[in-house]
Design an enzyme around this catalytic site. Structure first.
Site, PDB file in Angstrom:
ATOM      1  N   SER A 213      38.088  33.472  41.031  1.00 36.40           N
ATOM      2  CA  SER A 213      37.333  34.624  40.650  1.00 36.40           C
ATOM      3  C   SER A 213      36.126  34.708  41.423  1.00 36.40           C
ATOM      4  O   SER A 213      35.947  34.590  42.707  1.00 36.40           O
ATOM      5  CB  SER A 213      37.345  35.092  39.162  1.00 36.40           C
ATOM      6  OG  SER A 213      36.872  36.285  38.964  1.00 36.40           O
ATOM      7  N   ASP A 309      45.508  42.827  41.964  1.00 38.57           N
ATOM      8  CA  ASP A 309      44.667  41.848  40.997  1.00 38.57           C
ATOM      9  C   ASP A 309      44.288  42.764  39.826  1.00 38.57           C
ATOM     10  O   ASP A 309      43.518  43.557  39.955  1.00 38.57           O
ATOM     11  CB  ASP A 309      43.389  41.692  41.817  1.00 38.57           C
ATOM     12  CG  ASP A 309      42.532  40.722  41.087  1.00 38.57           C
ATOM     13  OD1 ASP A 309      42.078  40.988  40.107  1.00 38.57           O
ATOM     14  OD2 ASP A 309      42.308  39.325  41.718  1.00 38.57           O
ATOM     15  N   HIS A 376      45.409  37.561  37.720  1.00 36.24           N
ATOM     16  CA  HIS A 376      44.236  36.921  38.384  1.00 36.24           C
ATOM     17  C   HIS A 376      43.812  35.636  38.068  1.00 36.24           C
ATOM     18  O   HIS A 376      44.152  35.220  36.874  1.00 36.24           O
ATOM     19  CB  HIS A 376      43.043  38.095  37.498  1.00 36.24           C
ATOM     20  CG  HIS A 376      41.507  37.721  38.254  1.00 36.24           C
ATOM     21  ND1 HIS A 376      41.183  38.130  39.200  1.00 36.24           N
ATOM     22  CD2 HIS A 376      40.459  37.088  37.647  1.00 36.24           C
ATOM     23  CE1 HIS A 376      39.906  37.836  39.534  1.00 36.24           C
ATOM     24  NE2 HIS A 376      39.549  37.134  38.471  1.00 36.24           N
TER      25      HIS A 376
END
Length: 430
Positions: A213, A309, A376
């Site tokens: 991330s 995502d 994710h």
């Protein structure tokens, strides 16, 4: 200086502003147990074998305590609230004692004084709230050789994120109540790496810088600097997980995510970490996006991302500021609820990502794993990293694909459009 706190937290921490957090270990195992017989029948032909660790508790491992960076305050390397930063270090063993993997934690960003002040009162802005973490069951950090055959016995470092600008800012600000906010992400990164070099990283035979991330973006921002710290004899690579954030218009037609990044870049003064060749022709905010960053990276790099995502769909494509109707709200929470028109828009998002990655075509030592699962951050969970229900491309799990790339084999896998991949499932982290 190590923390003596007894409470622990999962390594795959809540991503700030996510709608849902991944299931905890207990509930995940319960779901797996209930579906194990079905998975055994469905997945054995496709995968060739099953990782039995998925259906049993991993060996007990002690939590990894927080180490506070020595002399951080003197270097100005402090979290948003002025507390010193920290990291979690687990020493390697055997033939992995000379190998290092450094993970830069993710957790979104703050680009306004209010958001940064609010963040400073959490573990994403202050080491006062950080607890020991568990590496067991955490994918690429797992010490189980069956689950993590390539990296199980490496030196592992989990660098805590407490600046709100992907370890890249260098400035200060004041909140409305007069509190000083420290934007020192770049100094934090440098202080952590410098201390690790003194603890043996300087003698590494191979090293990987990674993150997921906002930490995946950090990996791309610092990849060249990290590589330059070693001699040419050392194998140095970078792995960016779920960090390929796109500059796209949201469903209302606005570049709302560009505005988010612009706030971060301006408030926290991140210019110093941006590629000079990019800055020569673009605004600094443009150079904060991975599509531009990867053009300046020469170190072998692996891009792991979902083309669908979940965080980006929820926060970039369909943010709350775009005033989504009930249909879009349902769609962004669960891709299975999307109608055909919405899927077409999500397909366009994925195609934009694939187009931006075309510049890696001539980079022979780079790797790609772009799946079509609604997920994710896929490296920090055994479920997505290497299990019977892991996403597969080219009949390989993420662990197998990263291992192949690490050992010099070509891995450039891009999935077909959703919902074509039968290995995508609802157990994956969101």
């Amino acid at each position: 200086m190590a923390s003596t706190a007894t409470a622990t937290e999962p390594l795959l921490l809540r991503q700030q502003q996510c709608h849902r957090r991944p299931a905890n270990r207990g509930s995940r195992l319960a779901v797996m147990a209930a579906t194990a017989s079905v998975l055994l029948l469905l997945l054995t032909p496709a995968s060739g074998h099953l990782h039995l660790g998925l259906f049993s508790l991993p060996p007990a491992e002690p939590p990894v305590n927080l180490t506070i960076v020595a002399g951080a305050a003197e270097k100005g390397a402090v979290c948003l609230d002025g507390t010193p930063p920290g990291y979690h270090l687990q020493r390697g063993s055997g033939d992995g004692s000379g190998s290092w993997i450094i993970h830069l934690q993710g957790g979104a960003w703050c680009g306004t004084l209010k958001d940064c002040y609010d963040r400073s009162m959490t573990d994403l802005g202050s080491s006062s709230f950080m607890k020991p973490v568990m590496f067991a069951g955490a994918g690429i950090f797992d010490g189980d050789q069956l689950q993590n055959p390539n990296f199980y016995n490496w030196n592992k470092v989990y660098a805590r994120y407490c600046d709100g600008a992907s370890f890249s800012g260098d400035g200060e600000g004041q909140s409305e109540n007069g509190t000083t906010l420290h934007f020192r992400g770049l100094r934090i990164y440098e202080a952590i790496i410098d201390e690790l070099m003194d603890k043996g990283l300087n003698n590494a035979t191979q090293a990987i810088l990674t993150g997921c991330s906002a930490g995946g973006l950090s990996t791309l921002l610092h990849c060249e600097d990290f590589s330059a710290r070693f001699s040419q004899e050392v194998s140095v690579k970078c792995l960016a997980d779920a960090g390929f954030f796109l500059d796209v218009k949201d469903i209302s037609g606005k570049r709302s995510f560009w505005a988010v990044y612009d706030g971060v870049v301006s408030l926290q003064n991140v210019r110093e970490v941006l590629p000079k060749d990019c800055l020569a022709y673009n605004e600094p905010t443009e150079c904060f996006f991975p599509a531009e960053l990867i053009k300046s990276i020469h170190t072998p790099t692996f891009i792991l991302n979902s083309g669908y995502d979940s965080w980006q769909i929820q926060n970039v494509l369909v943010p709350d500021s775009s005033a989504p109707d009930e249909s879009w709200s349902s769609c962004k929470d669960n891709i299975q609820n999307c109608n055909s028109t919405q899927i077409d828009i999500l397909d366009g998002f994925k195609n934009t990502m694939v187009d931006a990655l075309k510049v890696t075509g001539y980079k022979k030592d780079w790797g790609l794993f772009i799946d079509s699962c609604f997920t994710h951050c896929q490296t920090l969970s055994d479920v997505s990293w290497n299990s019977a229900v892991s996403p597969r491309l080219g009949n390989k799990t993420i662990s197998e694909a990263v291992g192949d790339w690490h050992h010099g084999r070509r891995v450039k896998e891009i999935d077909c459009d959703y919902p074509c991949n039968p290995t995508c499932n609802s157990l994956l982290p969101l």
